[in-house]
Design a protein around this motif. Structure first.
Motif, PDB file in Angstrom:
ATOM      1  N   GLU A 119      94.657   8.738  43.511  1.00 30.69           N
ATOM      2  CA  GLU A 119      93.375   8.264  44.018  1.00 30.69           C
ATOM      3  C   GLU A 119      92.874   7.256  42.995  1.00 30.69           C
ATOM      4  O   GLU A 119      93.192   7.370  41.813  1.00 30.69           O
ATOM      5  CB  GLU A 119      92.420   9.449  44.128  1.00 30.69           C
ATOM      6  CG  GLU A 119      91.073   9.179  44.680  1.00 30.69           C
ATOM      7  CD  GLU A 119      90.255  10.472  44.770  1.00 30.69           C
ATOM      8  OE1 GLU A 119      89.023  10.353  44.637  1.00 30.69           O
ATOM      9  OE2 GLU A 119      90.812  11.555  44.951  1.00 30.69           O
ATOM     10  N   ALA A 120      92.107   6.284  43.412  1.00 30.22           N
ATOM     11  CA  ALA A 120      91.569   5.286  42.486  1.00 30.22           C
ATOM     12  C   ALA A 120      90.071   5.152  42.690  1.00 30.22           C
ATOM     13  O   ALA A 120      89.543   5.512  43.745  1.00 30.22           O
ATOM     14  CB  ALA A 120      92.248   3.939  42.700  1.00 30.22           C
ATOM     15  N   THR A 121      89.403   4.640  41.667  1.00 33.10           N
ATOM     16  CA  THR A 121      87.995   4.297  41.786  1.00 33.10           C
ATOM     17  C   THR A 121      87.809   2.864  41.301  1.00 33.10           C
ATOM     18  O   THR A 121      88.525   2.397  40.419  1.00 33.10           O
ATOM     19  CB  THR A 121      87.072   5.226  40.960  1.00 33.10           C
ATOM     20  OG1 THR A 121      87.337   5.040  39.566  1.00 33.10           O
ATOM     21  CG2 THR A 121      87.277   6.680  41.340  1.00 33.10           C
ATOM     22  N   HIS A 122      86.866   2.188  41.916  1.00 32.04           N
ATOM     23  CA  HIS A 122      86.559   0.814  41.524  1.00 32.04           C
ATOM     24  C   HIS A 122      85.085   0.563  41.803  1.00 32.04           C
ATOM     25  O   HIS A 122      84.559   1.028  42.813  1.00 32.04           O
ATOM     26  CB  HIS A 122      87.421  -0.177  42.320  1.00 32.04           C
ATOM     27  CG  HIS A 122      87.156  -1.601  41.978  1.00 32.04           C
ATOM     28  ND1 HIS A 122      87.487  -2.146  40.768  1.00 32.04           N
ATOM     29  CD2 HIS A 122      86.569  -2.591  42.684  1.00 32.04           C
ATOM     30  CE1 HIS A 122      87.121  -3.412  40.740  1.00 32.04           C
ATOM     31  NE2 HIS A 122      86.556  -3.713  41.899  1.00 32.04           N
ATOM     32  N   SER A 123      84.432  -0.143  40.905  1.00 33.47           N
ATOM     33  CA  SER A 123      83.012  -0.443  41.066  1.00 33.47           C
ATOM     34  C   SER A 123      82.779  -1.946  41.075  1.00 33.47           C
ATOM     35  O   SER A 123      82.635  -2.562  40.027  1.00 33.47           O
ATOM     36  CB  SER A 123      82.201   0.184  39.925  1.00 33.47           C
ATOM     37  OG  SER A 123      82.352   1.573  39.915  1.00 33.47           O
ATOM     38  N   PRO A 124      82.735  -2.558  42.267  1.00 37.28           N
ATOM     39  CA  PRO A 124      82.415  -3.978  42.312  1.00 37.28           C
ATOM     40  C   PRO A 124      80.936  -4.249  42.048  1.00 37.28           C
ATOM     41  O   PRO A 124      80.525  -5.386  41.932  1.00 37.28           O
ATOM     42  CB  PRO A 124      82.803  -4.404  43.726  1.00 37.28           C
ATOM     43  CG  PRO A 124      82.989  -3.166  44.499  1.00 37.28           C
ATOM     44  CD  PRO A 124      83.121  -2.022  43.548  1.00 37.28           C
ATOM     45  N   GLU A 125      80.149  -3.208  41.959  1.00 36.17           N
ATOM     46  CA  GLU A 125      78.713  -3.234  41.662  1.00 36.17           C
ATOM     47  C   GLU A 125      77.874  -3.730  42.832  1.00 36.17           C
ATOM     48  O   GLU A 125      76.913  -3.091  43.194  1.00 36.17           O
ATOM     49  CB  GLU A 125      78.378  -4.061  40.414  1.00 36.17           C
ATOM     50  CG  GLU A 125      79.263  -3.864  39.206  1.00 36.17           C
ATOM     51  CD  GLU A 125      79.454  -2.438  38.731  1.00 36.17           C
ATOM     52  OE1 GLU A 125      78.780  -1.508  39.204  1.00 36.17           O
ATOM     53  OE2 GLU A 125      80.314  -2.239  37.873  1.00 36.17           O
ATOM     54  N   SER A 126      78.231  -4.866  43.414  1.00 43.31           N
ATOM     55  CA  SER A 126      77.422  -5.449  44.479  1.00 43.31           C
ATOM     56  C   SER A 126      78.315  -6.082  45.527  1.00 43.31           C
ATOM     57  O   SER A 126      79.439  -6.493  45.229  1.00 43.31           O
ATOM     58  CB  SER A 126      76.486  -6.522  43.895  1.00 43.31           C
ATOM     59  OG  SER A 126      75.808  -7.215  44.927  1.00 43.31           O
TER      60      SER A 126
END
Length: 186
Positions: free
Chosen positions: A66-73
């Motif tokens: 599983e992965a997580t990513h935070s493009p923020e906006s």
């Protein structure tokens, strides 16, 4: 060794450079780990070669990913404040790559970014719908261990991030700078 079935790797291992990534995967293959669910974090978009390293390892060992990513906006101009210089189309391509690779990904957006307008929030919600659509074609909700898209109110910039290092430039006021400050506040 302790029978854990879920392992979170906080931070993007690619920050250590190519040699570190190669050493990490060599050690991971040598670990003999089986039956674990590994969650890895992405600070920037992944390319096919990096994702292939993960899927090769998982395929050989029976582990799941599983992965997580935070493009923020969902608005590129706000995203650039966080040092993330990519378009929404590139983000969607990345999400398709992850889904096509069989890796569920949690995508995190922040609401309440300094200077964020109502239009920018609505743009983020539209992008989130597009991301959810990509994952809904590949994964059934009951098989996911997480939410595909999550929204958080901005509270704490990541330690070491541009916003943390230069809060005045980003119209942010930091009240706590260290773990000791946090403990003292409690």
């Amino acid at each position: 060794e302790r029978g854990r079935d879920k392992i979170y790797l906080y931070g993007d291992i690619r920050l250590g450079g190519r040699a570190y990534v190669d050493a990490f995967f060599k050690a991971l293959h040598a670990s003999g780990m089986r039956g674990a669910h590994v969650v890895f974090e992405l600070f920037r978009l992944a390319d096919a070669a990096y994702i292939q390293k993960w899927t090769d390892w998982a395929g050989r060992t029976g582990n799941t990913l599983e992965a997580t990513h935070s493009p923020e906006s969902g608005h590129a101009s706000l995203r650039r404040q966080f040092g993330k210089h990519y378009s929404n189309e590139r983000l969607l391509e990345h999400c398709r790559l992850m889904a096509d690779s069989g890796i569920p990904q949690s995508v995190y957006f922040m609401l309440g970014i300094p200077g964020q307008t109502r239009r920018e929030v609505l743009d983020t919600l539209e992008l989130a719908d597009a991301i959810a659509g990509i994952y809904s074609r590949r994964f059934r909700k009951e098989h996911l261990r997480h939410d595909v898209v999550s929204y958080n109110f901005m509270q704490v910039p990541d330690a070491g991030s541009r916003m943390f290092r230069q809060p005045g430039r980003h119209v942010v006021r930091l009240e706590l700078r260290t773990f000791t400050h946090l403990v003292d506040r409690l």
